[in-house]
Design a protein around this motif. Structure first.
Motif, mmCIF file in Angstrom:
data_model
loop_
_atom_site.group_PDB
_atom_site.id
_atom_site.type_symbol
_atom_site.label_atom_id
_atom_site.label_comp_id
_atom_site.label_asym_id
_atom_site.label_seq_id
_atom_site.Cartn_x
_atom_site.Cartn_y
_atom_site.Cartn_z
ATOM 1 N N VAL A 182 1.962 7.116 -6.661
ATOM 2 C CA VAL A 182 0.922 8.058 -7.108
ATOM 3 C C VAL A 182 1.272 9.472 -6.655
ATOM 4 O O VAL A 182 1.181 10.430 -7.438
ATOM 5 C CB VAL A 182 -0.466 7.626 -6.573
ATOM 6 N N ILE A 183 1.681 9.616 -5.402
ATOM 7 C CA ILE A 183 2.036 10.943 -4.868
ATOM 8 C C ILE A 183 3.193 11.549 -5.661
ATOM 9 O O ILE A 183 3.127 12.702 -6.098
ATOM 10 C CB ILE A 183 2.395 10.851 -3.369
ATOM 11 N N GLU A 184 4.257 10.772 -5.853
ATOM 12 C CA GLU A 184 5.426 11.291 -6.565
ATOM 13 C C GLU A 184 5.128 11.545 -8.040
ATOM 14 O O GLU A 184 5.594 12.530 -8.610
ATOM 15 C CB GLU A 184 6.615 10.343 -6.427
ATOM 16 N N HIS A 185 4.363 10.677 -8.673
ATOM 17 C CA HIS A 185 4.039 10.855 -10.094
ATOM 18 C C HIS A 185 3.282 12.160 -10.332
ATOM 19 O O HIS A 185 3.496 12.840 -11.328
ATOM 20 C CB HIS A 185 3.226 9.662 -10.608
ATOM 21 N N ASN A 186 2.411 12.498 -9.386
ATOM 22 C CA ASN A 186 1.597 13.705 -9.520
ATOM 23 C C ASN A 186 2.204 14.922 -8.819
ATOM 24 O O ASN A 186 1.686 16.024 -8.946
ATOM 25 C CB ASN A 186 0.186 13.447 -8.982
ATOM 26 N N LEU A 201 1.391 16.944 -2.414
ATOM 27 C CA LEU A 201 1.837 17.170 -1.041
ATOM 28 C C LEU A 201 3.261 17.705 -0.956
ATOM 29 O O LEU A 201 3.992 17.429 -0.013
ATOM 30 C CB LEU A 201 1.706 15.869 -0.209
ATOM 31 N N GLY A 202 3.661 18.459 -1.946
ATOM 32 C CA GLY A 202 4.984 19.074 -1.939
ATOM 33 C C GLY A 202 6.110 18.160 -2.390
ATOM 34 O O GLY A 202 7.274 18.534 -2.298
ATOM 35 N N SER A 203 5.782 16.964 -2.862
ATOM 36 C CA SER A 203 6.813 16.034 -3.325
ATOM 37 C C SER A 203 7.278 16.408 -4.730
ATOM 38 O O SER A 203 6.482 16.861 -5.543
ATOM 39 C CB SER A 203 6.268 14.608 -3.371
ATOM 40 N N PRO A 204 8.552 16.184 -5.007
ATOM 41 C CA PRO A 204 9.011 16.398 -6.385
ATOM 42 C C PRO A 204 8.379 15.356 -7.301
ATOM 43 O O PRO A 204 8.125 14.224 -6.874
ATOM 44 C CB PRO A 204 10.527 16.213 -6.303
ATOM 45 N N LYS A 205 8.124 15.742 -8.544
ATOM 46 C CA LYS A 205 7.528 14.806 -9.500
ATOM 47 C C LYS A 205 8.556 13.767 -9.931
ATOM 48 O O LYS A 205 9.683 14.104 -10.273
ATOM 49 C CB LYS A 205 7.014 15.545 -10.729
ATOM 50 N N VAL A 206 8.150 12.505 -9.857
ATOM 51 C CA VAL A 206 8.969 11.387 -10.312
ATOM 52 C C VAL A 206 8.063 10.514 -11.166
ATOM 53 O O VAL A 206 7.107 9.920 -10.666
ATOM 54 C CB VAL A 206 9.537 10.562 -9.128
ATOM 55 N N THR A 207 8.362 10.461 -12.447
ATOM 56 C CA THR A 207 7.529 9.698 -13.367
ATOM 57 C C THR A 207 7.581 8.212 -13.033
ATOM 58 O O THR A 207 8.653 7.665 -12.765
ATOM 59 C CB THR A 207 7.999 9.918 -14.823
ATOM 60 N N GLY A 263 0.817 -1.216 0.000
ATOM 61 C CA GLY A 263 0.000 0.000 0.000
ATOM 62 C C GLY A 263 0.847 1.261 0.000
ATOM 63 O O GLY A 263 0.558 2.227 -0.713
ATOM 64 N N GLN A 264 1.926 1.255 0.769
ATOM 65 C CA GLN A 264 2.825 2.406 0.813
ATOM 66 C C GLN A 264 3.489 2.635 -0.542
ATOM 67 O O GLN A 264 3.604 3.778 -1.000
ATOM 68 C CB GLN A 264 3.914 2.205 1.879
ATOM 69 N N LEU A 265 3.934 1.573 -1.166
ATOM 70 C CA LEU A 265 4.585 1.712 -2.469
ATOM 71 C C LEU A 265 3.634 2.269 -3.522
ATOM 72 O O LEU A 265 3.999 3.174 -4.282
ATOM 73 C CB LEU A 265 5.145 0.363 -2.939
#
Length: 142
Positions: free
Chosen positions: A109-113, A116-122, A102-104
């Motif tokens: 999803v968080i990083e792809h989009n 929450l202030g995360s850098p985008k990672v495709t 679930g965390q992965l």
């Protein structure tokens, strides 16, 4: 220096499995919700004492923070309480494996989009394959 955090993250995972098993057992003794309350009460006291000596932030600025940033405590409560209830039913291994999957998925999803202030990672196909294999592993563990 960065590699030390891989080790610390690994140790955090070890601690989460121990914590889940301990509080699930405590939940059988004192009650499931009571076990969660105990966890947060003791944690609050210990962290409060540590804050007195090592705190460098401004806790009084909490009222100025965006309200969505303050929901982490609710998510922690949900997480721990689900483990306290679920571990006696499905076991530590299955519960923690499900947590990791679930965390992965959510972190991708968080990083792809860039939420929450995360850098985008495709999201790459290798990540999708890896998570797919982890989902298969849940069925093999079960």
């Amino acid at each position: 220096m960065k590699s030390i955090f891989y080790v610390l993250a690994f140790l955090a995972g070890v601690a989460l499995s121990l914590e889940g098993a301990m509080y699930a057992s405590l939940g059988e003794t004192i009650g499931k919700l009571e076990s969660s309350l105990y966890n947060f009460a003791v944690g609050t006291i210990i962290l409060g004492v540590a804050l007195l000596f090592f705190g460098k932030g401004k806790l009084s600025y909490t009222k100025e923070a965006p309200k969505w940033q303050l929901t982490g405590g609710l998510l922690g409560l949900i997480y721990l309480t689900i483990l306290v209830v679920g571990i006696p039913l499905i076991g530590v291994g299955m519960a923690m494996s499900s947590v990791v999957v679930g965390q992965l998925i959510m972190s991708m999803v968080i990083e792809h989009n860039g939420w929450l202030g995360s850098p985008k990672v495709t999201v790459r196909k290798e990540k999708i394959i890896a998570v797919g294999l982890m989902i298969v592993s849940l069925f093999l563990i079960y």
